[in-house]
Write an enzyme that holds these catalytic residues in place. Sequence first.
Site, short mmCIF file in Angstrom:
data_model
loop_
_atom_site.label_atom_id
_atom_site.label_comp_id
_atom_site.label_asym_id
_atom_site.label_seq_id
_atom_site.Cartn_x
_atom_site.Cartn_y
_atom_site.Cartn_z
N VAL A 3 0.86 -1.18 0.00
CA VAL A 3 0.00 0.00 0.00
C VAL A 3 0.89 1.23 0.00
O VAL A 3 1.86 1.30 0.77
CB VAL A 3 -0.93 0.03 1.24
CG1 VAL A 3 -1.84 1.25 1.19
CG2 VAL A 3 -1.75 -1.25 1.32
N CYS A 4 0.60 2.17 -0.88
CA CYS A 4 1.29 3.47 -0.90
C CYS A 4 2.80 3.27 -0.97
O CYS A 4 3.31 2.56 -1.83
CB CYS A 4 0.85 4.27 0.32
SG CYS A 4 1.22 6.03 0.26
N SER A 5 3.54 3.89 -0.06
CA SER A 5 5.01 3.85 -0.12
C SER A 5 5.57 2.50 0.31
O SER A 5 6.79 2.31 0.30
CB SER A 5 5.62 4.97 0.72
OG SER A 5 5.29 4.81 2.09
N THR A 40 2.36 3.51 -6.87
CA THR A 40 2.41 4.02 -5.51
C THR A 40 1.70 5.36 -5.51
O THR A 40 1.07 5.73 -6.50
CB THR A 40 3.88 4.14 -5.01
OG1 THR A 40 3.88 4.47 -3.61
CG2 THR A 40 4.65 5.21 -5.77
N ALA A 80 -1.98 2.55 -4.75
CA ALA A 80 -1.68 3.97 -4.60
C ALA A 80 -1.77 4.38 -3.14
O ALA A 80 -1.70 3.54 -2.24
CB ALA A 80 -2.64 4.78 -5.47
#
Length: 324
Positions: free
Chosen positions: A107-109, A127, A160
């Site tokens: 998830v994300c970073s 991301t 993202a």
Amino acid sequence: MSSDPHRVTILVYDGVKLLDVAGPAEVFGEANLLGADYRIALVSTTGADVTSSIGMRIAVDGSAAAQPDPDTLLVPGGDVYPRTPVTRDLAEATRNLAARAGRVASVCSGAFVLGATGLLDGRRATTHWKIAGELATRHPKARVEPDAIYVRDGTMYTSAGVTAGIDLALALVEEDHGPDISRQVARSLVVYLQRAGGQSQFSVPLQGPPPRSPALRRVTDLVTADPAGDYSLTALAKRLNVSTRHLTRLFREELGTTPTRYVESIRFDIAKSLLDQGHTATHAAAMAGFPSYESLRRVFARELSLSPASYQRRFATARREQAG
């Protein structure tokens, strides 16, 4: 549904973003109420509890090495990445768990953690839109898709920013148990089963780095100051006192685009900002320099897979301005 439990291992660390952990976990937990059997375990590299990005303590179930083989490994993000390098122990724990997992997700970073292990090499990934460029720079062997909400490449999943972890978890539930269950989970959590458009609809207008060339920075200044002006290639070259050939080469070499498309992108960002402020789509199109509403609609469809009206319903300010 399968009678076998599905082990979801979430690898947490100091600075992890709490919603990156809780959002997907709630999706799996809600699916359990509908007959699924997800067994969620929070683990850290050493087995010690961690502190989230907002200072809340997260209790873990043990160390990464002591966990049974996960069916799904989830690596959440945190503000610490990509600001600092991924630590060796976190990368090693991720690599070891991934080697034993049926599928791996971030998830994300958290994609930076996967990237540090080499797991993204040769794969498509995404991301948060703010840091997608940095992910591509640090891990050039990955094919970064900056506008995607989530990306699947084989058994590797990346998503993202922040709430996109919920989108990803819903997709995993659908993969495991079909669309009816994932739809019920989405309705229960009051979220979209599949969001329209990509990440671009969430990005902040006019926040990209300015062009290095003074001539190209001047183009940005000109269009921003007077979006409805004449910015044809000939007109721009004349105002900048350069040849059309030279100007075209500058755009191609530095920005990888044409003068016409670059001007359009600035107008598009201005139109998004006007819609955010509550202007009508027709008024925003005129103020941003588009020749008609239809021309603005075509750009929105191409860039966001949304109409201006759909975009505005998501992001217009609560206090609507009266467009004259």
